[in-house]
Design a protein around this motif. Structure first.
Motif, PDB file in Angstrom:
ATOM      1  N   ALA A  37      -3.783   9.007  -1.350  1.00  0.00           N
ATOM      2  CA  ALA A  37      -5.015   8.605  -1.962  1.00  0.00           C
ATOM      3  C   ALA A  37      -5.167   7.271  -2.500  1.00  0.00           C
ATOM      4  CB  ALA A  37      -5.545   9.640  -3.129  1.00  0.00           C
ATOM      5  N   ASP A  38      -3.992   6.944  -3.128  1.00  0.00           N
ATOM      6  CA  ASP A  38      -3.738   5.704  -3.659  1.00  0.00           C
ATOM      7  C   ASP A  38      -3.755   4.736  -2.506  1.00  0.00           C
ATOM      8  OD1 ASP A  38      -3.388   6.408  -6.275  1.00  0.00           O
ATOM      9  OD2 ASP A  38      -1.302   6.308  -6.351  1.00  0.00           O
ATOM     10  N   GLY A  39      -3.452   4.844  -1.334  1.00  0.00           N
ATOM     11  CA  GLY A  39      -3.373   3.996  -0.354  1.00  0.00           C
ATOM     12  C   GLY A  39      -4.944   3.907   0.305  1.00  0.00           C
ATOM     13  N   ARG A  40      -5.509   4.997   0.042  1.00  0.00           N
ATOM     14  CA  ARG A  40      -7.009   4.509   0.489  1.00  0.00           C
ATOM     15  C   ARG A  40      -7.415   3.559  -0.697  1.00  0.00           C
ATOM     16  NH1 ARG A  40      -9.197   7.956   4.150  1.00  0.00           N
ATOM     17  NH2 ARG A  40     -11.474   7.505   3.078  1.00  0.00           N
ATOM     18  N   ALA A  41      -7.097   3.615  -1.874  1.00  0.00           N
ATOM     19  CA  ALA A  41      -7.852   2.851  -2.775  1.00  0.00           C
ATOM     20  C   ALA A  41      -7.408   1.529  -2.689  1.00  0.00           C
ATOM     21  CB  ALA A  41      -7.484   3.300  -4.228  1.00  0.00           C
ATOM     22  N   HIS A  42      -6.041   1.332  -2.335  1.00  0.00           N
ATOM     23  CA  HIS A  42      -5.610  -0.038  -2.000  1.00  0.00           C
ATOM     24  C   HIS A  42      -6.279  -0.699  -0.731  1.00  0.00           C
ATOM     25  CE1 HIS A  42      -2.469   0.746  -4.983  1.00  0.00           C
ATOM     26  NE2 HIS A  42      -1.737  -0.512  -4.513  1.00  0.00           N
ATOM     27  N   THR A  43      -6.412   0.178   0.091  1.00  0.00           N
ATOM     28  CA  THR A  43      -7.227  -0.352   1.300  1.00  0.00           C
ATOM     29  C   THR A  43      -8.730  -0.811   1.127  1.00  0.00           C
ATOM     30  OG1 THR A  43      -6.075   1.166   2.612  1.00  0.00           O
ATOM     31  CG2 THR A  43      -7.702   0.355   3.746  1.00  0.00           C
ATOM     32  N   LYS A  44      -9.195   0.026   0.375  1.00  0.00           N
ATOM     33  CA  LYS A  44     -10.361  -0.448  -0.297  1.00  0.00           C
ATOM     34  C   LYS A  44     -10.686  -1.632  -0.911  1.00  0.00           C
ATOM     35  CE  LYS A  44     -12.557   4.229  -0.205  1.00  0.00           C
ATOM     36  NZ  LYS A  44     -12.867   5.235  -0.861  1.00  0.00           N
ATOM     37  N   GLU A  45      -9.643  -1.907  -1.767  1.00  0.00           N
ATOM     38  CA  GLU A  45      -9.591  -3.167  -2.479  1.00  0.00           C
ATOM     39  C   GLU A  45      -9.313  -4.315  -1.532  1.00  0.00           C
ATOM     40  OE1 GLU A  45      -6.952  -5.071  -6.336  1.00  0.00           O
ATOM     41  OE2 GLU A  45      -6.480  -3.169  -5.378  1.00  0.00           O
ATOM     42  N   ALA A  46      -8.329  -4.059  -0.420  1.00  0.00           N
ATOM     43  CA  ALA A  46      -7.970  -5.119   0.254  1.00  0.00           C
ATOM     44  C   ALA A  46      -9.354  -5.499   1.223  1.00  0.00           C
ATOM     45  CB  ALA A  46      -6.937  -4.853   1.439  1.00  0.00           C
ATOM     46  N   ARG A  50       0.642  -1.410   0.055  1.00  0.00           N
ATOM     47  CA  ARG A  50       0.050   0.072   0.021  1.00  0.00           C
ATOM     48  C   ARG A  50       0.720   1.013  -0.188  1.00  0.00           C
ATOM     49  NH1 ARG A  50      -4.024   0.199   4.754  1.00  0.00           N
ATOM     50  NH2 ARG A  50      -2.058   0.017   6.048  1.00  0.00           N
ATOM     51  N   PRO A  51       0.536   2.282  -0.979  1.00  0.00           N
ATOM     52  CA  PRO A  51       1.369   3.462  -1.162  1.00  0.00           C
ATOM     53  C   PRO A  51       0.589   4.527  -0.104  1.00  0.00           C
ATOM     54  CG  PRO A  51       0.079   3.597  -2.865  1.00  0.00           C
ATOM     55  CD  PRO A  51      -0.153   2.149  -2.242  1.00  0.00           C
ATOM     56  N   GLY A  52       1.341   5.436   0.086  1.00  0.00           N
ATOM     57  CA  GLY A  52       0.708   6.766   0.722  1.00  0.00           C
ATOM     58  C   GLY A  52      -0.407   7.496   0.020  1.00  0.00           C
ATOM     59  N   CYS A  93      -8.229  -2.040   8.575  1.00  0.00           N
ATOM     60  CA  CYS A  93      -8.676  -1.212   6.960  1.00  0.00           C
ATOM     61  C   CYS A  93      -9.511  -0.216   7.414  1.00  0.00           C
ATOM     62  CB  CYS A  93      -9.038  -2.242   6.307  1.00  0.00           C
ATOM     63  SG  CYS A  93      -7.696  -3.446   5.641  1.00  0.00           S
ATOM     64  N   TYR A  94     -10.784  -0.391   7.881  1.00  0.00           N
ATOM     65  CA  TYR A  94     -11.890   0.372   8.365  1.00  0.00           C
ATOM     66  C   TYR A  94     -11.206   1.424   9.063  1.00  0.00           C
ATOM     67  CZ  TYR A  94     -15.396  -2.524   6.230  1.00  0.00           C
ATOM     68  OH  TYR A  94     -16.268  -3.219   5.242  1.00  0.00           O
ATOM     69  N   GLY A  95     -10.372   1.195  10.247  1.00  0.00           N
ATOM     70  CA  GLY A  95      -9.750   2.040  11.057  1.00  0.00           C
ATOM     71  C   GLY A  95      -9.048   3.247  10.142  1.00  0.00           C
ATOM     72  N   PHE A  96      -8.074   2.598   9.377  1.00  0.00           N
ATOM     73  CA  PHE A  96      -7.134   3.541   8.350  1.00  0.00           C
ATOM     74  C   PHE A  96      -8.092   4.344   7.611  1.00  0.00           C
ATOM     75  CE2 PHE A  96      -5.162   4.087   4.463  1.00  0.00           C
ATOM     76  CZ  PHE A  96      -4.012   4.428   4.732  1.00  0.00           C
ATOM     77  N   LEU A  97      -9.157   3.968   7.148  1.00  0.00           N
ATOM     78  CA  LEU A  97      -9.936   4.830   6.385  1.00  0.00           C
ATOM     79  C   LEU A  97     -10.963   5.744   7.141  1.00  0.00           C
ATOM     80  CD1 LEU A  97     -11.270   2.103   3.848  1.00  0.00           C
ATOM     81  CD2 LEU A  97      -9.760   3.919   3.598  1.00  0.00           C
TER      82      LEU A  97
END
Length: 460
Positions: free
Chosen positions: A122-131, A118-120, A156-160
């Motif tokens: 907005a891309d990180g959020r997209a990766h988290t949603k995919e996970a 997972r990158p940092g 993951c939900y906490g991260f978001l």
């Protein structure tokens, strides 16, 4: 399954385009163990509707079963991208436990791989949603045995920032496994993010009792502000619990203090530079009767010399346990005027005979200093004698005398008021008259002539 297959075949003859009949036939073939035919039937269904989630889910499971992992991964990816999970429960119910485990393991591993990469931003959020999508598939596949996937999804939900959704997953784990330390830690952090500090402390306390080795790294990884809230909350809670236990006066069992001990040790591992954490651990050890261990720890924590009256008081209590009453009084008296509640808590660790000896030694030293014209130095000893002696009249009178010499007339008057509230016999009337006279003089010093006159009248 054979009869179901025959029925499905008949339905397909009536309507060859009916997807439900095609899937029913494929499911029956799977249950009969005819995997090649199942695969062909599902490919036909997929050719008609390439994004159909029920077909993709079945094909993914089948390819995992057959060992075609690349194909299975592509199918799962399409299923995730479709976003249609409503069909999954009924679909997965058809498959055997072993095949569901294969899907769970595949989806869980894929989610973790996505999170590791997972990158940092907005891309990180997209990766988290995919996970999250992969983890949701894993949870569907696992049924009631999904704690690892639920924990990962909760994080993951906490991260978001979806705190309540994260809480839901942590609660799901804890319903199945009430002693899951990672879930307790995770839920505590969500409580903290929701400004529910006491609930967070409750969960951390429970987790520390079960697995301090897991909890400490979690707490050390927090941002300084969050870590300070948790550690200070733990400290305050343990102080209160220890005081409650000591106030009962009953002998403490190991189980009473086991949780407190875990917290004290954890706080020091998190931040060994906090003297309060060390003193808490020392108090817990003393409450457990481990005086030698408490002394050893205190010496290490205070090397090369005590840095506070609270620390000196602990040394004094340990000296008293070794029988050195004068030295104990010297070390304990400094805390009497600085933090009387803390000293009172420490005195609960003593036997009644030890408190009596301490009160007598403190009163004697106070009297000596008063005779030498040093009321300021005597005051700490006076207060120590009051606390250790259970606020007896003789010790209160001694402190009132000391306070009067220091011109702290209000405090002196309060001590005398306590003395005068006691019921005395006829033989003590001269002493009572003297108390009223002393009260009158203090009231005059405060400028209250009317009240002073009343006190002198009562003395008569």
């Amino acid at each position: 399954a054979r009869g179901v297959h025959q029925l499905a075949t008949l339905l397909m003859e009536l309507d060859s385009e009916d997807e439900a009949s095609c899937l029913l036939a494929a499911d029956a073939l799977y249950r009969l163990g005819r995997l090649e035919e199942t695969h062909k039937a599902l490919l036909v269904a997929l050719s008609r509707r390439p994004q159909a989630a029920p077909v993709l889910a079945r094909l993914a499971l089948l390819q995992l079963r057959r060992g075609f992992f690349y194909d299975a991964n592509q199918l799962v990816k399409k299923l995730v991208q479709s976003g249609d999970t409503a069909c999954l429960q009924s679909t997965l119910d058809i498959f055997c436990h072993e095949d569901r485990q294969l899907l769970q393991g595949h989806c869980h591993a894929r989610a973790l791989a996505i999170l590791r990469a997972r990158p940092g931003g907005a891309d990180g959020r997209a990766h988290t949603k995919e996970a999250i999508a992969y983890l949701s598939l894993a949870i569907f596949a696992a049924g009631s045995q999904a704690s690892e996937s639920l924990l990962a999804r909760a994080r993951c939900y906490g991260f978001l920032g979806q705190k309540k959704t994260a809480m839901f997953d942590f609660n799901a784990v804890l319903r199945a496994e009430p002693e899951n330390v990672q879930a307790l830690c995770g839920r505590a952090l969500v409580h903290l993010a929701l400004d529910q500090l006491q609930e967070a402390i409750d969960d951390i306390l429970s987790a520390l009792k079960l697995g301090p080795g897991t909890v400490v790294p979690e707490l050390r990884s927090l941002k300084p502000e969050a870590q300070a809230l948790i550690t200070q909350g733990l400290y305050s809670r343990c102080r209160a619990l220890l005081s409650q236990l000591l106030d009962t006066g009953a002998p403490l069992e190991d189980e009473d203090t086991q949780g407190l001990l875990a917290v004290g040790q954890a706080l020091i591992k998190i931040d060994a530079g906090q003297l309060d954490w060390h003193l808490l651990l020392v108090d817990i050890l003393m409450a457990r009767g481990s005086y030698e261990e408490a002394g050893t720890h205190l010496e290490k924590a205070l090397h090369p010399a005590p840095t506070s009256e609270a620390a000196r008081a602990r040394l004094g209590l340990l000296r008293l346990k070794k029988g050195d009453v004068p030295a104990a009084a010297r070390d304990l008296q400094g805390l009497a005027e600085v933090d009387a509640p803390d000293l009172s808590c420490l005195l609960h660790l003593l036997e009644a005979s030890e408190r009596q000896s301490l009160a007598q030694a403190a009163a004697w030293e106070a009297g000596t200093l008063l005779d030498a014209g040093q009321p300021r130095r005597a005051l700490g000893y006076c207060s120590l004698s009051v606390l250790a002696g259970g606020s007896s009249a003789c010790h209160l009178r001694l402190r009132a005398t000391c306070l009067a010499e220091l011109q702290e007339f209000g405090r002196a008057l309060r001590d005398l008021d306590h003395v005068l509230q006691e019921t005395l016999g006829d033989s003590d009337l001269p002493r009572r008259a003297e108390d009223f006279c002393c009260q009158g003089r203090l009231l005059l010093s405060l400028g209250d002539e009317a009240a002073a006159a009343g006190a002198f009248v009562q003395a008569l």
